[in-house]
Design an enzyme around this catalytic site. Structure first.
Site, PDB file in Angstrom:
ATOM      1  N   GLN A  26       5.677  13.350   2.250  1.00  0.00           N
ATOM      2  CA  GLN A  26       6.705  12.812   1.157  1.00  0.00           C
ATOM      3  C   GLN A  26       7.090  13.626   0.054  1.00  0.00           C
ATOM      4  OE1 GLN A  26       4.030   9.187   1.569  1.00  0.00           O
ATOM      5  NE2 GLN A  26       5.960   8.345   0.921  1.00  0.00           N
ATOM      6  N   HIS A 126      -1.828  11.981   6.909  1.00  0.00           N
ATOM      7  CA  HIS A 126      -0.967  10.818   6.316  1.00  0.00           C
ATOM      8  C   HIS A 126       0.314  10.832   7.166  1.00  0.00           C
ATOM      9  CE1 HIS A 126      -0.321   8.626   2.674  1.00  0.00           C
ATOM     10  NE2 HIS A 126       0.304   8.102   3.328  1.00  0.00           N
ATOM     11  N   GLU A 171      -3.870   4.484   6.867  1.00  0.00           N
ATOM     12  CA  GLU A 171      -3.326   3.329   7.383  1.00  0.00           C
ATOM     13  C   GLU A 171      -2.817   3.369   8.795  1.00  0.00           C
ATOM     14  OE1 GLU A 171      -0.808   1.796   3.380  1.00  0.00           O
ATOM     15  OE2 GLU A 171       0.376   2.699   4.791  1.00  0.00           O
ATOM     16  N   TYR A 295      -0.868  -3.850  -1.289  1.00  0.00           N
ATOM     17  CA  TYR A 295       0.233  -4.045  -1.894  1.00  0.00           C
ATOM     18  C   TYR A 295       0.670  -5.630  -2.262  1.00  0.00           C
ATOM     19  CZ  TYR A 295       1.125   0.670  -1.597  1.00  0.00           C
ATOM     20  OH  TYR A 295       1.090   2.151  -1.646  1.00  0.00           O
ATOM     21  N   GLU A 366      -4.810   3.030  -2.621  1.00  0.00           N
ATOM     22  CA  GLU A 366      -3.400   2.871  -2.779  1.00  0.00           C
ATOM     23  C   GLU A 366      -3.055   1.476  -3.550  1.00  0.00           C
ATOM     24  OE1 GLU A 366      -0.260   3.601   0.093  1.00  0.00           O
ATOM     25  OE2 GLU A 366      -1.373   5.336   0.857  1.00  0.00           O
ATOM     26  N   GLU A 413      10.262   8.161   0.535  1.00  0.00           N
ATOM     27  CA  GLU A 413       9.521   6.834   0.890  1.00  0.00           C
ATOM     28  C   GLU A 413       9.866   6.648   2.555  1.00  0.00           C
ATOM     29  OE1 GLU A 413       7.092   3.864   1.085  1.00  0.00           O
ATOM     30  OE2 GLU A 413       7.153   5.320  -0.168  1.00  0.00           O
ATOM     31  N   TRP A 414       9.486   7.529   3.363  1.00  0.00           N
ATOM     32  CA  TRP A 414       9.673   7.451   4.806  1.00  0.00           C
ATOM     33  C   TRP A 414      10.913   7.126   4.817  1.00  0.00           C
ATOM     34  CZ3 TRP A 414       5.674   9.996   6.246  1.00  0.00           C
ATOM     35  CH2 TRP A 414       4.728   9.929   5.516  1.00  0.00           C
TER      36      TRP A 414
END
Length: 456
Positions: A26, A126, A171, A295, A366, A413-414
């Protein structure tokens, strides 16, 4: 521009770790520099899968401007920086020769962090699988886990003398669900429940890497796992069943093997490849800490054709045994995610209740939000509310040792590209100029107040 606190933040314990996070794909850019090989995400981006057409090969220029970003961390008063090491930068083919020039970059980064008194906290994976491994099957193949352990050993042998805090994976649920089950992320496979081997092989890679890291002298080893409290959409038996199944597939499928050495359901265990019982012994090797990415909660009910909602902004296909609902709350981020600060307290207390003394100390690896603008008061309110929720959880017995906000700077962001801004620092993607936002100054002042309180 110092920010007036909404009200004084309650005091966190002495030694509590304050930091910010980032990832290689990223931010780094320099996609072809110093012998780096392509990743599965590089290939996915080249297919035009990044919605706003952002140049992921350029990123935020972190590879060239890391000293500037480390200075921003020092200006925050951060204790630690969570970054990721790019597997294809270190082992371009995914296996075979190690690229010494790629490791040199992380050597320089670690030295720069240490020179500023900032703890380097690398994550080894990641999401950027080396493309040759991805093309050979990626996480659907057991060999990928074995190659990951080799890579982990090479990185630790170079850096473990200065790096006290390590994370293996980030993740694995998102890689499995978005990458292999739904096809919205790299590698773009739509296997639904046939994606389960990707979960098992990531977990096996984690366990093998734990051993490799410790053998190379790593002092504190953990993992970063996404977790969301799962709430049933109604009181019916169908809604409760759907919520329990979703919780199993997104939370317990990963936490149970890591913390208990068993899958949460024997039917799931039967679908996993290889000598599962032996593998579980490797997967559950003791951890020094357990990283939690939070989140927002998930609201889940029985499948319904007209039910809105999705996973991480992705709509769910028809035919699944559950349906996701939108959470009714006053505030949503610019990404459309619900803002539910108490969900962090709920999550941490429930993890302690579920796993007891098998849960090691927790680090929030995160937590953050996407909002536009330099005067980002809504991000300040988000961070303030979540830190208060975290403090309440600790008052209820949660053993939490640190907090990393996502993220230090805006980043790619992907699939959303540059359109989602999670950073404390604004990135101008034309010039790559860095401009601290109001939230940067608020976080700096909050950290300083916490440290003053320790010294008083």
């Amino acid at each position: 521009m110092p920010q007036e606190p909404i009200e004084p933040m309650p005091a966190f314990p002495p030694g509590f770790l304050w930091g910010a996070s980032a990832s290689a794909f990223q931010t780094e850019g320099a996609a072809d520099a110093e012998g780096k090989g392509p990743s599965g995400w590089d290939a996915f981006a080249a297919q035009g899968r990044i919605k706003d057409g952002s140049d992921a090969a350029r990123g935020t220029g972190f590879h060239e401007r890391y000293r500037e970003d480390v200075a921003l961390l020092a200006g925050l008063g951060a204790d630690a920086f969570r970054f990721s090491v790019s597997w294809p930068r270190v082992v371009p083919a995914g296996s075979g020769p190690v690229n010494a020039r790629g490791l040199d970059f992380y050597d320089r980064l670690v030295d720069e962090l240490c020179a500023h008194g900032i703890t380097p906290a690398p994550t080894l994976y990641h999401w950027d699988t080396p493309l040759p491994l991805e093309e050979a099957g990626g996480w659907l193949r057991r060999d990928t886990a074995l190659r990951f352990a080799d890579y982990a050993s090479a990185v630790a042998q170079r850096l473990a003398d200065r790096v006290p805090l390590w994370m293996t994976l980030n993740e694995p649920a998102e890689v499995t669900l978005l990458g292999y089950a739904l096809g919205e992320h790299a590698p773009g496979k739509q296997l639904l429940f046939d994606a389960l081997p990707a979960a098992h092989h990531q977990l096996l890679a984690h366990g093998l890497a734990v051993s490799a890291l410790r053998a190379a002298g790593a002092r504190s080893v953990g993992v970063a796992v996404s977790h969301s409290p799962v709430r049933a959409a109604g009181d019916s038996e169908e809604d409760r069943f759907a919520a329990e199944l979703y919780d199993t597939l997104t939370n317990r499928l990963f936490a149970d093997p890591l913390l208990t050495g068993a899958y949460p359901d024997e039917n799931i265990a039967a679908l996993m490849p290889g000598p599962v019982a032996d593998d579980l012994g490797v997967i559950a090797r003791p951890l020094d800490f357990y990283g939690v990415n939070y989140y927002h909660p998930m609201l889940v009910g029985a499948p319904a054709d007209d039910a809105p909602g999705g996973f991480a902004g992705v709509g769910m296909p028809a035919g699944l045994p559950f349906g996701l609902r939108d959470i009714d709350c006053e505030e949503h981020t610019d990404f459309g995610w619900p803002v539910v600060p108490d969900g962090l307290r709920e999550l941490l207390v429930s993890l302690g209740g579920r796993y007891g003394d098998r849960l090691p100390p927790v680090i929030i690896t995160e937590n953050g939000c996407s909002y536009d603008g330099l005067d980002d008061g809504r991000r300040i309110a988000f961070l303030d509310a979540h830190l208060r929720s975290l403090h309440r959880a600790m008052g209820e017995g949660a053993d939490v040792r640190g907090y990393f906000t996502w993220s230090l700077t805006d980043n790619i962001e992907w699939v959303e590209g540059a359109s989602r801004r999670f950073g404390l620092v604004h990135i101008d993607y034309e010039t790559l100029r860095r401009t601290p936002k109001a939230s940067y100054h608020w976080y700096r002042d909050m950290i300083a107040a916490q440290k003053r309180g320790r010294d008083d």
